[in-house]
Scaffold this active site. Structure first.
Site, mmCIF file in Angstrom:
data_model
loop_
_atom_site.group_PDB
_atom_site.id
_atom_site.type_symbol
_atom_site.label_atom_id
_atom_site.label_comp_id
_atom_site.label_asym_id
_atom_site.label_seq_id
_atom_site.Cartn_x
_atom_site.Cartn_y
_atom_site.Cartn_z
ATOM 1 N N GLU A 2 -66.336 -8.078 -38.042
ATOM 2 C CA GLU A 2 -65.932 -7.024 -37.111
ATOM 3 C C GLU A 2 -67.138 -6.422 -36.387
ATOM 4 O O GLU A 2 -67.068 -6.113 -35.206
ATOM 5 C CB GLU A 2 -65.167 -5.915 -37.846
ATOM 6 C CG GLU A 2 -63.774 -6.313 -38.310
ATOM 7 C CD GLU A 2 -62.853 -6.657 -37.144
ATOM 8 O OE1 GLU A 2 -63.035 -6.108 -36.037
ATOM 9 O OE2 GLU A 2 -61.948 -7.486 -37.339
ATOM 10 N N CYS B 203 -52.367 -12.540 -23.228
ATOM 11 C CA CYS B 203 -52.470 -11.365 -22.358
ATOM 12 C C CYS B 203 -53.940 -11.166 -22.014
ATOM 13 O O CYS B 203 -54.503 -10.096 -22.176
ATOM 14 C CB CYS B 203 -51.896 -10.134 -23.060
ATOM 15 S SG CYS B 203 -51.627 -8.692 -21.988
ATOM 16 N N CYS C 239 -47.890 -14.723 -18.622
ATOM 17 C CA CYS C 239 -46.719 -13.870 -18.832
ATOM 18 C C CYS C 239 -45.441 -14.620 -19.232
ATOM 19 O O CYS C 239 -44.681 -14.125 -20.062
ATOM 20 C CB CYS C 239 -46.482 -13.001 -17.598
ATOM 21 S SG CYS C 239 -47.854 -11.861 -17.265
ATOM 22 N N CYS D 26 -45.052 -14.830 -22.895
ATOM 23 C CA CYS D 26 -45.257 -13.602 -23.662
ATOM 24 C C CYS D 26 -43.942 -13.108 -24.265
ATOM 25 O O CYS D 26 -42.912 -13.084 -23.587
ATOM 26 C CB CYS D 26 -45.845 -12.515 -22.765
ATOM 27 S SG CYS D 26 -46.107 -10.940 -23.607
ATOM 28 N N CYS E 31 -42.252 -5.636 -20.329
ATOM 29 C CA CYS E 31 -43.586 -5.204 -19.912
ATOM 30 C C CYS E 31 -43.533 -4.530 -18.543
ATOM 31 O O CYS E 31 -43.082 -5.125 -17.561
ATOM 32 C CB CYS E 31 -44.529 -6.406 -19.874
ATOM 33 S SG CYS E 31 -46.193 -6.013 -19.289
#
Length: 358
Positions: A40, A196, A203, A206, A212
DNA sequence: AAGTCGGGGGC
DNA sequence: GCCCCAGACTT
């Protein structure tokens, strides 16, 4: 107003993740708090493909938090050389020592507050480590999640603005479920990274294209709004390439904070006069070469025009703390600023004068 | 709220 | 060239 209920959102996302998510990233194997933490930190402002080789090298050398805590900062920064944002490396080292000294060698993964107090770990990274390594419910808000949410909800304004960021945290909180949190947080990042994405979002594939708000208006490319741009100034510097008869190069340790903090660099001067005066004082017998062709190193907030200035001495007596003679042919395990590393790699062992900069 | 802190990827 | 990337920290 959220466009979906939490459970509906999570269910759709996890169905997508099971089929199309990333399941083979190095830090997804053996998900200990230590490995998740290192990944991370490395992934802050850094793309996955860049991080992977650094992560592998780091884990091979420092397999656990104890080995990292015992290492020298030089060696930690050596493995960080080229990755950028070196405060991450310094803080990583520091946090490992705090975990050993104050937390009995175990990360305080049951407390978001305790995690976020460790150097280099903010709210989002603390949430990511807790969620990914323990499965406890924790909320994350990284660049991927911000992109997904700003589009899903058509959130106006640059996400770096505190008011916008507050709204995004609320949305992230709303959508984060209590179950399958390990997969949910990874799925959010995968959706943002692979589908995305910033450039050309896919799209049609998705799971949220029907709800959206950005997609509904055909304006998915407008979100998230970009950061207001500022003109980047140009700074100049001289880098002294002082070599001895053995072909070694004199390096100077940078201050522990600030630009290239804790890294080794060539001695830098604002102008030729300062460089000349330094040689007069410290190496009056040095043979001075002519300045080499300049090159420009680009940072986020300014550009640095570097002019290498070669010089040579037969021999110099032992140098003091914060200085070292470095043999480019047999490199030490120290952190080097990226352009310095490149410059040293171009040095030929057989010639006194280096070629033009990289 | 704005500035500092890197280097590389993608277009 | 440009903008951005699994942000944190300082002022």
């Amino acid at each position: 107003m959220p466009v979906l209920e939490r459970e509906t959102f999570a269910s759709r996302l996890l169905t997508w993740y099971d089929q199309h998510g990333r399941h083979d990233l190095p830090w997804q194997q053996d998900r200990t708090p230590y490995r998740v933490w290192v990944s991370e930190i490395m992934l802050q402002q850094t793309q996955v493909t860049t991080v992977i080789p650094y992560f592998e090298r780091f884990m091979a050398r420092f397999p656990d938090v104890a080995s990292l805590a015992e290492a020298s900062q030089d060696e930690v920064l050596h493995l960080w050389t080229g990755l950028g944002y070196y405060a991450r490396g310094r803080n990583l080292h520091k946090a490992a020592q705090v975990v050993m000294a104050e937390h009995d060698g175990r990360f305080p993964v049951d407390s978001l507050e305790a995690m976020a107090q460790l150097p280099g770990i903010g709210r989002s990274t603390a949430g990511a480590i807790i969620a990914q390594s323990t499965g406890q419910r924790a909320v994350i808000l990284d660049g991927n999640v911000k992109r997904v949410l700003t589009r899903l909800q058509a959130v106006e304004g640059w996400p770096g603005r505190p008011a916008v960021e507050r709204e995004l945290w609320q949305l992230a909180e709303h959508y984060t479920p209590h179950d399958r949190v390990v997969d949910f947080t990874q799925a959010m990042m995968d959706l943002g990274a692979t589908l995305c994405r910033r450039g050309q979002p896919d799209c049609p594939r998705c799971p949220f294209h029907d709800v959206c708000l950005a997609h509904a208006s055909g304006e998915q490319r407008r979100f998230p709004e970009s950061k207001p741009k500022k003109t980047t100034p140009l700074r100049t510097t001289r880098m002294l390439l002082l070599r001895d008869a053995g072909g070694r190069v004199l390096l100077e340790l940078r201050p522990s904070t600030g630009l290239w903090g804790g890294l080794w660099s060539l001695p830098q001067f604002d102008n030729d006069q300062d460089l000349g005066r330094w040689l007069d004082e410290h190496a009056p017998a040095a043979e001075r070469g002519t300045p080499q062709t300049s090159f420009t190193h680009v940072f986020s907030h300014f550009r640095l025009e570097i002019t290498p200035v070669p010089a040579s001495v037969e021999h110099m007596d032992s140098v003091s703390e914060g200085w070292r003679w470095y043999d480019p042919q047999t490199p030490d395990s120290v952190g080097l600023a990226a352009p310095v590393k490149k410059l040293l790699q171009t040095l030929s062992p057989f010639t006194l004068s280096p070629p033009a900069g990289p």
